[in-house]
Design a protein around this motif. Sequence first.
Motif, mmCIF file in Angstrom:
data_model
loop_
_atom_site.group_PDB
_atom_site.id
_atom_site.type_symbol
_atom_site.label_atom_id
_atom_site.label_comp_id
_atom_site.label_asym_id
_atom_site.label_seq_id
_atom_site.Cartn_x
_atom_site.Cartn_y
_atom_site.Cartn_z
ATOM 1 N N LEU A 251 17.368 2.759 -17.765
ATOM 2 C CA LEU A 251 16.512 3.327 -16.732
ATOM 3 C C LEU A 251 15.546 4.351 -17.317
ATOM 4 N N GLY A 252 16.027 5.156 -18.247
ATOM 5 C CA GLY A 252 15.213 6.208 -18.829
ATOM 6 C C GLY A 252 15.570 6.446 -20.282
ATOM 7 N N ILE A 253 15.206 7.614 -20.807
ATOM 8 C CA ILE A 253 15.338 7.993 -22.226
ATOM 9 C C ILE A 253 15.083 6.779 -23.136
ATOM 10 N N HIS A 254 13.933 6.134 -22.934
ATOM 11 C CA HIS A 254 13.640 4.890 -23.628
ATOM 12 C C HIS A 254 13.491 5.049 -25.133
ATOM 13 N N ALA A 255 13.048 6.213 -25.583
ATOM 14 C CA ALA A 255 12.857 6.399 -27.023
ATOM 15 C C ALA A 255 14.166 6.659 -27.753
ATOM 16 N N SER A 256 15.231 6.938 -27.003
ATOM 17 C CA SER A 256 16.540 7.185 -27.604
ATOM 18 C C SER A 256 17.271 5.856 -27.781
ATOM 19 N N PRO A 257 17.552 5.441 -29.021
ATOM 20 C CA PRO A 257 18.249 4.168 -29.217
ATOM 21 C C PRO A 257 19.720 4.265 -28.816
ATOM 22 N N THR A 258 20.080 3.549 -27.774
ATOM 23 C CA THR A 258 21.466 3.498 -27.297
ATOM 24 C C THR A 258 22.069 2.201 -27.813
ATOM 25 N N CYS A 259 22.950 2.317 -28.794
ATOM 26 C CA CYS A 259 23.318 1.179 -29.635
ATOM 27 C C CYS A 259 24.707 0.629 -29.334
ATOM 28 N N THR A 260 24.846 -0.663 -29.555
ATOM 29 C CA THR A 260 26.154 -1.281 -29.749
ATOM 30 C C THR A 260 26.395 -1.328 -31.245
ATOM 31 N N MET A 261 27.469 -0.700 -31.700
ATOM 32 C CA MET A 261 27.761 -0.601 -33.124
ATOM 33 C C MET A 261 28.981 -1.447 -33.461
ATOM 34 N N SER A 262 28.831 -2.244 -34.483
ATOM 35 C CA SER A 262 29.934 -3.088 -34.953
ATOM 36 C C SER A 262 30.385 -2.596 -36.320
ATOM 37 N N PHE A 263 31.673 -2.297 -36.421
ATOM 38 C CA PHE A 263 32.250 -1.771 -37.656
ATOM 39 C C PHE A 263 33.177 -2.822 -38.268
ATOM 40 N N GLY A 264 32.975 -3.119 -39.570
ATOM 41 C CA GLY A 264 33.902 -3.979 -40.296
ATOM 42 C C GLY A 264 33.773 -5.459 -40.028
ATOM 43 N N ASP A 265 32.578 -5.940 -39.765
ATOM 44 C CA ASP A 265 32.410 -7.387 -39.579
ATOM 45 C C ASP A 265 32.852 -8.153 -40.814
ATOM 46 N N ASN A 266 32.700 -7.519 -41.981
ATOM 47 C CA ASN A 266 33.097 -8.148 -43.240
ATOM 48 C C ASN A 266 34.355 -7.501 -43.821
ATOM 49 N N ASP A 267 35.106 -6.805 -42.935
ATOM 50 C CA ASP A 267 36.361 -6.154 -43.332
ATOM 51 C C ASP A 267 36.172 -5.149 -44.466
ATOM 52 N N ASN A 268 35.002 -4.510 -44.482
ATOM 53 C CA ASN A 268 34.716 -3.593 -45.586
ATOM 54 C C ASN A 268 34.022 -2.325 -45.104
ATOM 55 N N CYS A 269 34.386 -1.860 -43.906
ATOM 56 C CA CYS A 269 33.812 -0.618 -43.396
ATOM 57 C C CYS A 269 34.698 0.548 -43.826
ATOM 58 N N THR A 270 34.163 1.419 -44.652
ATOM 59 C CA THR A 270 34.922 2.540 -45.184
ATOM 60 C C THR A 270 34.857 3.725 -44.228
ATOM 61 N N GLY A 271 36.030 4.262 -43.917
ATOM 62 C CA GLY A 271 36.116 5.460 -43.094
ATOM 63 C C GLY A 271 36.966 6.509 -43.770
ATOM 64 N N TYR A 272 36.713 7.772 -43.438
ATOM 65 C CA TYR A 272 37.446 8.884 -44.035
ATOM 66 C C TYR A 272 38.058 9.712 -42.912
ATOM 67 N N LEU A 273 39.351 9.963 -43.009
ATOM 68 C CA LEU A 273 40.088 10.631 -41.950
ATOM 69 C C LEU A 273 39.646 12.088 -41.795
ATOM 70 N N VAL A 274 39.363 12.476 -40.561
ATOM 71 C CA VAL A 274 39.035 13.861 -40.224
ATOM 72 C C VAL A 274 40.258 14.482 -39.568
ATOM 73 N N GLY A 275 40.814 15.520 -40.184
ATOM 74 C CA GLY A 275 42.017 16.128 -39.642
ATOM 75 C C GLY A 275 43.241 15.268 -39.895
ATOM 76 N N ALA A 276 44.269 15.457 -39.073
ATOM 77 C CA ALA A 276 45.526 14.729 -39.252
ATOM 78 C C ALA A 276 45.497 13.398 -38.518
ATOM 79 N N GLU A 277 46.327 12.471 -38.973
ATOM 80 C CA GLU A 277 46.493 11.221 -38.244
ATOM 81 C C GLU A 277 47.025 11.508 -36.838
#
Length: 584
Positions: A251-277
């Motif tokens: 409806l608005g904020i057209h210049a702001s990209p509101t994304c669908t993000m896909s992580f690990g499609d190739n099983d190789n998305c690296t993440g780093y833990l913030v804080g404790a599990e």
Amino acid sequence: MPYTAPFAEQRFVLDVIADLPGLAALPQYANATPDMVDAILSESAKLASNVFAPLNPIGDKTHAKLANRVVTLPPGFADAYRLYIEGGWAGLGVAESHGGQGLPFAVAVAVQEQLTSANMAFALCMMLSQGAIEALAVHASPDLQDRYLAKLVSGEWTGTMNLTEPGAGSDVGALKTRAEPAPDGSYRIKGTKIYITWGEHDAAENIVHLVLARLPDAPPGIKGISLFICPKFRPDGSRNDLVCTGLEHKLGIHASPTCTMSFGDNDNCTGYLVGAEGAGMRAMFTMMNNARVQVGLQGVAIAEAATQHAVHFARQRVQSAKFGAGRDPVRIIDHADVRRTLMTCRALTEATRALVYLNASAVDRSHAGDVAGTGLADFLTPISKAWATDTGVEVASLALQVFGGMGYVEETGAAQFLRDARIAPIYEGTNGIQALDLVGRKLGLDGGAHWQELFAQIRDTIGDLTAHADLKTIAPWLDDALAATQAATIWMTGANNPDDIAAGATPFLRMMGLTLGGWLLAKQALTAAAYLASGNGDPAFLTAKITTARFYAEQILPQVAALSGPVTRGAALLYAIPEADLAA
């Protein structure tokens, strides 16, 4: 119409409501001298008016675009972002120990208000990065802080928040994104996140995604969620396995990209833990609470911009004779109903600004170790987020009404404010969720000490008003509002039926916001009157502050008592019509 930052208003509220002199007396905010704050707000006003504002209609018409999984911002946005970085604005409210300028959050909020009024879609990028900085500064390991904070604080990299998933919505505990431990101590992230604001763009060289995910052996629900950094580019410079697969058409904020993000499609998305599990929600709430105050600020900012736009039009537009005053047409600002509309816009904008600045100041005191500041910030945050954003929509709609039919067409720009404002009551926890948080958690904090303290301060202000010859007319209106709000609060804290409490939560939050807003305007009126009596300040500005407080008291505060019924009637009527009949 160009946007003009309300410099005098912002400085007055910072001093009188946020108590900037008191904040500057604290060691960590010693940089917030009056001259420094004046210089900052003057320069940010130029950035807002000269750089951000001209891009606002361009972004609205052009939109962010996705092609081959690359998001391109509208023309001029990437260059404007570089100016933002070069000015050092990203680290304004960040502690000096993390490379920032060590200024109070309240000052950063004032700057962010200017940028948001000028271009809300663009300012969302800065807002989310500020929240990511705070989350990492509080919860990330020293190694992660060394790796990511400096670039975020400089603005060279931007940050995002990845919570929502298809089918989960606001129920974060239902998320399905997975995190598998890897031999090198990192994790492999796999899943899809939706509605990710500024999840992909071409203005910064890297994007730091904060992603909630669940470890394989994690328990169900919120307690099983952990938080991870998933950078667009890994520390070695390689592209991480994450992509934007779609942009929402909004409806608005057209210049702001509101994304669908896909992580690990190739099983190789690296993440780093913030804080404790398993402590992901605790860390993410640090970012979310920062964002909720700033989303409340978006309501203030849009209300300010829309009001300025309406006042400018009303001063130019000549139409119809004044009621009961012959046939000669006048400027529409001379019509009483238009004046009522503009005064309502002004009063609501100033009231919500005061509330959000007070909230930001409480956050600052919390960061300085003030326990009472922590409790006040926790209590005010859902009110700021919900009431200020509802007000932003209301004021944008009222401002559009001033334009008449010309407001409903896109050429005047009035419609964009309403379209942009409408998202703010929805994201960062819908306003209904904020109301439930207020009645379900925040009223009971520390045995109710925080609302009791606020009510005591309001009673003190009523006493000061009553004793003031020129302001005593405000006192009975504020007194009535406080009595109604206190009675509703006692009812809420004593009710036993959860459905009844939930049924009254939204009108109760509005009661609280309206009453606090009236109190904060009354406090400003008292200060303005004192300045006038001593010959300090601009008489026109100070007189307008008093008039606005009186208008709010007489024209808006009476709404508070009328909300008592909706708050306390319970849930029976909400469920009285069977579901099937509602759908008929």
